[in-house]
Structures are given as structure tokens and as C-alpha cells.
Design an enzyme around this catalytic site. Structure first.
Site, PDB file in Angstrom:
ATOM      1  N   TYR A  36       0.817  -1.211   0.000  1.00  0.00           N
ATOM      2  CA  TYR A  36       0.000   0.000   0.000  1.00  0.00           C
ATOM      3  C   TYR A  36       0.843   1.249   0.000  1.00  0.00           C
ATOM      4  O   TYR A  36       2.068   1.188   0.177  1.00  0.00           O
ATOM      5  CB  TYR A  36      -0.966  -0.015   1.193  1.00  0.00           C
ATOM      6  CG  TYR A  36      -0.337   0.321   2.539  1.00  0.00           C
ATOM      7  CD1 TYR A  36       0.507  -0.574   3.199  1.00  0.00           C
ATOM      8  CD2 TYR A  36      -0.571   1.547   3.159  1.00  0.00           C
ATOM      9  CE1 TYR A  36       1.067  -0.264   4.421  1.00  0.00           C
ATOM     10  CE2 TYR A  36      -0.007   1.868   4.391  1.00  0.00           C
ATOM     11  CZ  TYR A  36       0.814   0.950   5.016  1.00  0.00           C
ATOM     12  OH  TYR A  36       1.384   1.267   6.221  1.00  0.00           O
ATOM     13  N   ARG A 104      -7.559 -21.480  -0.695  1.00  0.00           N
ATOM     14  CA  ARG A 104      -6.478 -20.954   0.134  1.00  0.00           C
ATOM     15  C   ARG A 104      -5.239 -21.828  -0.033  1.00  0.00           C
ATOM     16  O   ARG A 104      -5.281 -23.029   0.235  1.00  0.00           O
ATOM     17  CB  ARG A 104      -6.906 -20.934   1.609  1.00  0.00           C
ATOM     18  CG  ARG A 104      -5.859 -20.329   2.522  1.00  0.00           C
ATOM     19  CD  ARG A 104      -6.323 -20.255   3.968  1.00  0.00           C
ATOM     20  NE  ARG A 104      -5.288 -19.695   4.821  1.00  0.00           N
ATOM     21  CZ  ARG A 104      -4.279 -20.411   5.356  1.00  0.00           C
ATOM     22  NH1 ARG A 104      -4.223 -21.712   5.162  1.00  0.00           N
ATOM     23  NH2 ARG A 104      -3.352 -19.821   6.101  1.00  0.00           N
ATOM     24  N   LEU A 207      11.092   1.524   6.846  1.00  0.00           N
ATOM     25  CA  LEU A 207      10.428   2.001   5.639  1.00  0.00           C
ATOM     26  C   LEU A 207      11.104   3.303   5.184  1.00  0.00           C
ATOM     27  O   LEU A 207      11.286   4.209   6.001  1.00  0.00           O
ATOM     28  CB  LEU A 207       8.946   2.270   5.931  1.00  0.00           C
ATOM     29  CG  LEU A 207       8.165   2.660   4.679  1.00  0.00           C
ATOM     30  CD1 LEU A 207       7.801   1.422   3.869  1.00  0.00           C
ATOM     31  CD2 LEU A 207       6.923   3.457   5.015  1.00  0.00           C
TER      32      LEU A 207
HETATM   33  N1  PDD Z   1       2.727   5.024   7.568  1.00  0.00           N
HETATM   34  N2  PDD Z   1       7.494   3.878   8.865  1.00  0.00           N
HETATM   35  C1  PDD Z   1       6.355   3.157   8.924  1.00  0.00           C
HETATM   36  C2  PDD Z   1       6.395   1.810   9.538  1.00  0.00           C
HETATM   37  C3  PDD Z   1       5.168   3.681   8.395  1.00  0.00           C
HETATM   38  O1  PDD Z   1       4.039   2.942   8.435  1.00  0.00           O
HETATM   39  C4  PDD Z   1       5.163   4.984   7.837  1.00  0.00           C
HETATM   40  C5  PDD Z   1       3.932   5.609   7.253  1.00  0.00           C
HETATM   41  C6  PDD Z   1       6.376   5.705   7.809  1.00  0.00           C
HETATM   42  C7  PDD Z   1       6.470   7.079   7.197  1.00  0.00           C
HETATM   43  O2  PDD Z   1       6.415   7.024   5.792  1.00  0.00           O
HETATM   44  P1  PDD Z   1       5.850   8.254   4.955  1.00  0.00           P
HETATM   45  O3  PDD Z   1       6.633   9.447   5.369  1.00  0.00           O
HETATM   46  O4  PDD Z   1       6.107   7.886   3.556  1.00  0.00           O
HETATM   47  O5  PDD Z   1       4.391   8.412   5.302  1.00  0.00           O
HETATM   48  C8  PDD Z   1       7.510   5.104   8.327  1.00  0.00           C
HETATM   49  C9  PDD Z   1       1.511   5.429   6.912  1.00  0.00           C
HETATM   50  C10 PDD Z   1       1.205   6.891   7.026  1.00  0.00           C
HETATM   51  C11 PDD Z   1       0.386   4.525   7.360  1.00  0.00           C
HETATM   52  O6  PDD Z   1       0.642   3.346   7.495  1.00  0.00           O
HETATM   53  O7  PDD Z   1      -0.748   4.990   7.503  1.00  0.00           O
END
Ligand code: PDD
Length: 289
Positions: A36, A104, A207
Site C-alpha cells: 500500500y 487458500r 520504511l
Molecule cells: N505510515 N514507517 C512506517 C512503519 C510507516 O508505516 C510509515 C507511514 C512511515 C512514514 O512514511 P511516509 O513518510 O512515507 O508516510 C515510516 C503510513 C502513514 C500509514 O501506514 O498509515
């Protein structure tokens, strides 16, 4: 707008959220077999769309799933979705799962059409005067797998960690693996160490946040010392400032860590400088620059 008026995108069609249905044999439902993105849009302009689409491609490659749409088709669909929903600022969510299978089975099916879903929600960001009130964070053991650079919908570890933080009265967790901070349950982490803004380097343990990248870029552009390097747990505890970053929360100062004051217990000078720069960047984006 009520939730029932929300228009979403599912497999080529825009429809009311209540009418959007997916089979129980979708591998996203059975295995969390999908990826996603969350993309903020300010005044109808998507923030760093190209970087989000590149990260989506990397995530799809990471789970061996062909991208079902071209970048142009993604951009077009997301713009349409923005227009079909209300809110000056919106947060676009998109996900691609491997699709609906006959039965599945852990093995990937030979022929299957990915399920593509997207929705938009109002993005309510805090003005700096409110954001400076900050959050409390707790350190937790990073129990996740070793492919955290893939933005997968399989988020059970992250949701467990977030709930643990909430149960302790904190707004976020800072995850520790092998004595070093990786990121939060849903955000990246920055620490100010001896006047330098530091965030852990990209790799399989975190991430690659788009907000993280932007903050690093803005810091360098504005002559603020910033670097990507490991943050040990003891460095984290001695940081003069800690920030968490994400598309939906932007840049949040952490004022307490595990119940102890961070720095002077208030949003620090570098946060104040960065949030001003970030607001300017957003304003330019709103104006379409
Ligand atoms: N989450 N690390 C993790 C584990 C995350 O789930 C997210 C973002 C980030 C920050 O990434 P970015 O700056 O690209 O939003 C770092 C999103 C917002 C979510 O899961 O809703």
C-alpha cells in the site's frame, strides 16, 4: 461529507464505499498479501507522487507482484478520486493485493488478477502552535520481520506495537533492534545529536519514508546539519530533540521518552525551524508551485 458519501476506487470503478466489496478469497484478506501507499494531497496537489509511485513499485517488486497500472494511470485515477471527495487537504490510500484465488494456498496462484483499491480521507494536520505540544513515545522491541522496507498491508506487528504504545499512554513507539532505533510503528524517527539531525539509514529494517526524505532534503537545502546514521538506544536517550515523521502526522516532536523528558521537555529550536520550512513547502505545493 458523511462516511457513506465517500467515493472509493475498486478494480476500475468509482463507487460509494458501502458498495465496494471484495471476496473472502482475496489473498489480501487471507494472507495480508499486498502492499500500500499513503499519499498526502494539499489543495488538490499530491505530495511527491513520483516518489510514492517508485516506492509502490519497489514494494510490488519485493513481493513479486506485477504493477497492475502505469504511473500515468495511477496519477489519473488518484486525481479523479481527489475530485470525487471533499477536503482541501486529503490523504490518499491505495493498496494492491495479489487478488482472489480459487482456494487458500500459500503458493502464489498462476493466474490471478490483482485487486486494486483506493480511498481518500480528509487530512487534518495540526497547525505548528498545536503540533508543538508534541507526543510521548515509548521504546519497544522491534518484533517485525527483516523486510520493513516493503510497505506491506501485513501490519499485525505494527498494530500490536501501536496498541502497546497507546496502552502506555503514548502516541508512538520507537522500535529498538539490536540496541539501535529503527523507526516508529507508523512513522520514521529523527534525533538531534550534538546539534546534528540524525535518522537511521535506509535498508531492510525500516520504511524509506517520503516525509523522511523530504525532511532530510529541506534540512540540507537550508544549511541545517543532517545525516543518515545509526542511533543507538543510549544516543536516543541523550538526544536534545526527537521527531517522528509521516505523511499523515508530518513532523511531530517527542517531548517524553519512556516517561523521561526529552531535552528541555518542549519542542526544540531545530524542530521549530524545520516545521516552518515544511509549512512553506506545503504552501507552495497548495499554490501549485
Ligand atoms: N505510515 N514507517 C512506517 C512503519 C510507516 O508505516 C510509515 C507511514 C512511515 C512514514 O512514511 P511516509 O513518510 O512515507 O508516510 C515510516 C503510513 C502513514 C500509514 O501506514 O498509515
Amino acid at each position: 461529507m458523511n462516511d457513506s458519501d465517500q467515493i472509493v476506487y475498486l478494480n476500475g470503478e468509482f463507487k460509494a464505499i458501502a458498495d465496494a466489496c471484495v471476496s473472502v478469497l482475496d489473498r489480501g484478506f487471507l494472507f495480508g498479501d499486498g502492499v500500500y501507499e499513503v499519499i498526502p494531497a494539499y489543495g488538490g496537489n499530491l505530495l511527491r507522487l513520483q516518489s510514492h509511485l517508485q516506492r509502490l513499485q519497489n514494494s510490488l517488486d519485493g513481493i513479486r507482484l506485477k504493477n497492475p497500472m502505469s504511473d500515468q494511470a495511477w496519477a489519473q485515477m488518484l486525481q479523479q478520486l481527489l475530485h470525487k471527495n471533499t477536503g482541501t487537504d486529503q490523504s490518499l490510500y491505495l493498496q494492491v493485493t495479489r487478488g482472489v484465488t480459487g482456494k487458500r494456498d500459500h503458493n502464489f496462484p498462476d493466474k490471478v488478477t490483482p485487486t486494486v483499491f483506493a480511498m481518500s480521507n480528509r487530512l487534518l494536520t495540526l497547525p505548528p502552535a498545536v503540533a508543538e505540544q508534541g507526543i510521548e513515545a515509548v521504546t519497544l522491541d522491534d518484533i517485525r520481520w527483516r523486510a520493513c522496507n516493503i510497505k506491506t498491508t501485513a501490519l499485525l506487528a505494527n498494530t500490536l506495537l501501536q496498541q502497546q504504545a497507546t496502552d502506555k499512554g503514548a502516541g508512538e513507539s520507537i522500535l529498538i533492534r539490536d540496541g539501535k532505533a529503527t523507526e516508529g510503528a507508523s512513522s520514521n524517527v529523527f534525533a538531534v545529536l550534538n546539534g546534528t539531525i540524525v535518522t537511521p539509514p535506509e535498508g531492510p529494517l525500516l520504511l524509506p519514508g517520503i516525509t523522511r526524505d523530504l525532511v532530510l532534503e529541506l534540512a540540507r537545502e537550508h544549511g541545517m546539519p543532517a545525516q543518515e546514521s545509526e542511533i543507538t538506544e543510549s544516543e536516543l536517550r541523550s538526544a536534545s530533540e526527537i521527531w517522528m515523521t509521516s505523511s499523515t502526522r508530518e513532523i511531530v516532536p517527542v517531548l517524553k521518552l519512556d516517561g523521561r523528558q526529552v531535552g528541555e521537555g518542549k519542542a526544540g529550536p531545530l524542530w521549530h525551524k524545520m516545521i516552518k520550512i515544511y509549512q512553506q513547502y506545503k504552501q507552495q505545493l497548495r499554490e501549485g508551485c
